[in-house]
Design a protein around this motif. Structure first.
Motif, PDB file in Angstrom:
ATOM      1  N   CYS A 242       0.820  -1.161  -0.069  1.00 22.55           N
ATOM      2  CA  CYS A 242      -0.029  -0.137   0.100  1.00 22.55           C
ATOM      3  C   CYS A 242       0.842   1.419   0.054  1.00 22.55           C
ATOM      4  CB  CYS A 242      -0.828   0.051   1.293  1.00 22.55           C
ATOM      5  SG  CYS A 242      -2.289   1.310   1.226  1.00 22.55           S
ATOM      6  N   VAL A 246       0.734   4.527  -2.821  1.00 23.56           N
ATOM      7  CA  VAL A 246       0.455   5.737  -2.411  1.00 23.56           C
ATOM      8  C   VAL A 246       1.569   6.899  -2.583  1.00 23.56           C
ATOM      9  CG1 VAL A 246       0.014   6.999  -0.583  1.00 23.56           C
ATOM     10  CG2 VAL A 246      -0.967   5.056  -0.760  1.00 23.56           C
ATOM     11  N   LEU A 254      -4.492   1.970  -6.966  1.00 26.36           N
ATOM     12  CA  LEU A 254      -5.156   2.373  -5.656  1.00 26.36           C
ATOM     13  C   LEU A 254      -6.371   2.379  -5.786  1.00 26.36           C
ATOM     14  CD1 LEU A 254      -3.101   5.807  -4.739  1.00 26.36           C
ATOM     15  CD2 LEU A 254      -3.055   3.535  -3.328  1.00 26.36           C
ATOM     16  N   TYR A 258      -8.230  -0.420  -3.410  1.00 28.42           N
ATOM     17  CA  TYR A 258      -9.268   0.263  -2.324  1.00 28.42           C
ATOM     18  C   TYR A 258     -10.712  -0.641  -2.560  1.00 28.42           C
ATOM     19  CZ  TYR A 258     -13.616   3.180  -1.588  1.00 28.42           C
ATOM     20  OH  TYR A 258     -14.831   3.707  -1.310  1.00 28.42           O
ATOM     21  N   MET A 271      -4.328   1.822   4.646  1.00 27.97           N
ATOM     22  CA  MET A 271      -4.203   2.882   3.542  1.00 27.97           C
ATOM     23  C   MET A 271      -4.593   4.131   4.069  1.00 27.97           C
ATOM     24  SD  MET A 271      -6.741   2.545   0.007  1.00 27.97           S
ATOM     25  CE  MET A 271      -5.434   1.392  -0.677  1.00 27.97           C
TER      26      MET A 271
END
Length: 660
Positions: A242, A246, A254, A258, A271
């Motif tokens: 993660c 990011v 992402l 998610y 996250m």
């Protein structure tokens, strides 16, 4: 004829039922023989064709026997000749089964019991082929056979139990096994980006497959088994990558990650932390280079660039999830109000006020109305995150006064529009009203629960206190009674806006959630300073209103903001828990009342004696009772006690020589 058969004796009716049952037994046995020595697809096809013919025939046969069924039920104790037989009722155990029921039970006993394993093996093999994206030419047969396990029972509860025992248990077991093998293959075949996309496609395909083949009661169970294997058991692997996604702001990856993590309970926590940390890091790095230059426009443009950059990221990667929007606001607020290593803040409020002065002052760039409106919107966007709003107000007022006195405003319309935007979007002050009550005139207890006033209210309370006790009435003292106060809060974190009326204690707790989406019970108690009893009562009322969600953990209770909250009304009130009267307060009321009655009676006695001068004892008692009867009925003992008190105080004296 048919009528005569239906109204015949019970023996004749039972004989018809016996003959029909023998016919059904023979017919089902023939079907069983026809299915012999058939395998796989041929078995599935033959079974489904036989089932459709048999179930249709059983239904028509049951309709043909409808009146006879009712007559037979009546003969065996049913109260109503025309009452249909209820298969799920208690009486159904005593009454004989209908023809339709007999037919379905025979199908279960003879056909499904005999070919259960072979049928389920073929079904699971076909489902595995579909999961491997291989073509299945007989997909309709799969759906039909699976649903036959449900439709063979008319009672819904029994039908689901039979379906689960015959098919669903093996289906869930095979689902877990298949996705266990598939997980190993995906991990070996793809890098992380390809892996999460493949997993997402697998979950979507399984959801579609469930709707295509399985009974509705199995949809969530099959999907849960799939998610458990592919996502829940891989949570450490997913969270481990993660930070890299990011940091590089890989929007597609992402978004895919998610969608996977939100399927897992508390799966988004890592996250959320990574996003918050990344926004703070980038924002602080941007502002660090601007402190030397000390230009308002550069600072505002840099902050807007950071805000727009991550606002777009939240929108595209996380689909404007409320939790991520909250984290975004928290991170941007931290960046704007950040202090450097020496502890000196960047004074965002002052810089923003100076920037506002620049765009509204004559002599600056000749912006069009649209450009000026856009600049004002930028000010509002950043102002939302400034902590020192009172400092901004001071500087803004100072610069506004100079512009107006020196006739330096670019236009009065622009000034008015800026003030409207500030009032509409931010509300620089709180709508605050006070009722001032005299403690002697109002029977209210001043012993309220300890209570830490929220920072949002401190300035308003302090300002009013100074005004009332210094400017208006010198020497007076105000005692705030929070347990009698109410507040109206606006909820803006949901898709729909709400206005909620709360007690001051409820307000104090809810205002904490402007800064975080979850708090421990102990943290809430420390921040609000409420007693344990009052804290528990207030949290219970917020939980009952479904604004907060209680999460039990091993170490303490967490209270999380309900981001899915909804209410039919735009304006509503949170009910506060009933507060029982304190026994000490009740005793105090009686004690105070007793003293007031004594003073009242003493005043009446003095008034009577001043007018009469001399009066015998019984006449005095009668006069006192007569004058006080409209207020209360005094006891003789209380009146005598008041007379003795007045004699001791020398208000009156006994007449020597006369007993009365």
């Amino acid at each position: 004829d048919i009528y005569n058969i239906c109204v015949s004796s019970s023996d004749f009716v039972d004989r018809i039922y016996g003959d029909t049952k023998e016919f059904i037994d023979c017919h089902v046995a023939n079907i069983k023989g026809n299915l012999k020595d058939t395998f796989e697809q041929a078995l599935l096809k033959k079974y489904y064709k036989s089932w459709m013919e048999f179930s249709s025939g059983a239904r028509y046969l049951n309709l043909l026997f409808t009146y006879l069924n009712r007559s037979r039920n009546y003969m065996h104790g049913s109260d109503n000749l025309y009452e249909p037989m209820e298969f799920t009722s208690k009486e159904s155990e005593e009454l004989p089964p209908e023809i339709g029921q007999i037919a379905m039970h025979k199908w279960q006993e003879i056909i499904i019991t005999k070919y259960q394993k072979e049928l389920v093996d073929v079904l699971l093999a076909a489902i595995e082929k579909d999961r491997k994206e291989e073509s299945i030419p007989f997909s309709d047969l799969v759906n039909g056979v699976i649903h036959s396990f449900v439709n063979v029972e008319e009672d819904e509860l029994k039908s689901l139990e039979f379906y689960q025992s015959v098919f669903e248990r093996r289906l869930l077991e095979e689902t877990k096994n298949f996705y266990g093998r598939e997980l190993a293959r995906l991990r070996e075949s793809y890098d992380f980006s390809g892996f999460i996309k493949a997993v997402k496609n697998r979950i979507d395909a399984e959801q579609h497959r469930s709707q295509k083949f399985f009974h509705v009661s199995s949809h969530s169970k099959v999907l849960k088994a799939c998610i458990s294997r592919l996502t829940t058991e891989q949570i450490d692997y997913l969270n481990g990558e993660c930070a890299r996604l990011v940091k590089n702001e890989l929007i597609d990856d992402l978004n895919c990650l998610y969608k996977l993590l939100r399927l897992v309970d508390n799966g988004l926590n890592v996250m959320l932390r990574e996003i918050e940390s990344h926004i703070k890091k980038i924002g602080i790095e941007v502002t660090a280079d601007l402190r030397k230059e000390n230009t308002c426009e550069d600072y505002v443009n840099a902050m807007l660039k950071v805000s727009d950059r991550f606002s777009s990221l939240i929108q595209q990667a996380f689909e404007e999830d409320p939790e991520f929007k909250t984290i975004f606001g928290k991170a941007i607020r931290a960046v704007i109000n950040h202090s450097n290593s020496t502890g000196t803040p960047i004074k965002a409020a002052e810089i923003l006020a100076r920037y506002t002065d620049i765009i509204l002052r004559k002599g600056s760039k000749n912006w069009s109305d649209a450009e000026l409106d856009e600049k004002q919107t930028h000010v509002i966007t950043l102002f939302r995150y400034v902590d020192d709003k009172d400092l901004f107000q001071k500087f803004y007022s100072k610069f506004l006064a100079k512009r107006l006195i020196m006739n330096g405003s670019v236009s009065l319309d622009a000034e008015e529009e800026m003030i409207k935007k500030l009032k509409k979007n931010i509300k620089l002050s709180i709508n605050f009203s006070v009722n001032v009550l005299q403690s002697g005139a109002w029977p209210l207890s001043q012993n309220s629960s300890p209570y830490s006033i929220p920072p949002e209210l401190e300035m308003s309370l302090t300002t009013f206190d100074e005004y009332y006790c210094t400017s208006l009435h010198r020497g007076r003292k105000l005692v705030w009674l929070p347990y009698l106060s109410t507040a109206e809060l606006r909820m803006t974190y949901l898709k729909k806006g709400y206005y909620v009326t709360t007690t001051s204690y409820q307000m104090a707790i809810l205002l904490l959630y402007n800064n975080a989406s979850s708090y421990k019970r102990s943290d809430i108690g420390i921040r609000t300073q409420l007693t344990e009893k009052e804290l528990g009562r207030t949290l219970f009322s917020l939980e009952a209103a479904k604004i907060l969600i209680k999460e039990n953990s091993s170490d303490s209770d967490n209270y999380k903001l309900n981001l899915e909250f909804g209410n039919k009304r735009t304006k509503f009130k949170i009910a506060s828990s009933f507060i029982r009267e304190n026994p000490q307060e009740i005793t105090k009321v009686h004690t105070v009342l007793e003293e007031e009655r004594k003073l009242f009676l003493q005043a009446i006695i003095v008034r009577i004696m001043k007018s009469r001068k001399v009066l015998n004892h019984n006449s005095l008692l009668e006069e006192v009772i007569k004058m006080s009867i409209n207020r209360f009925s005094p006891s003789i003992g209380l009146i005598k006690k008041c007379i003795e008190l007045l004699i001791e105080k020398d208000y009156m004296m006994r007449n020597e020589g006369k007993q009365d």
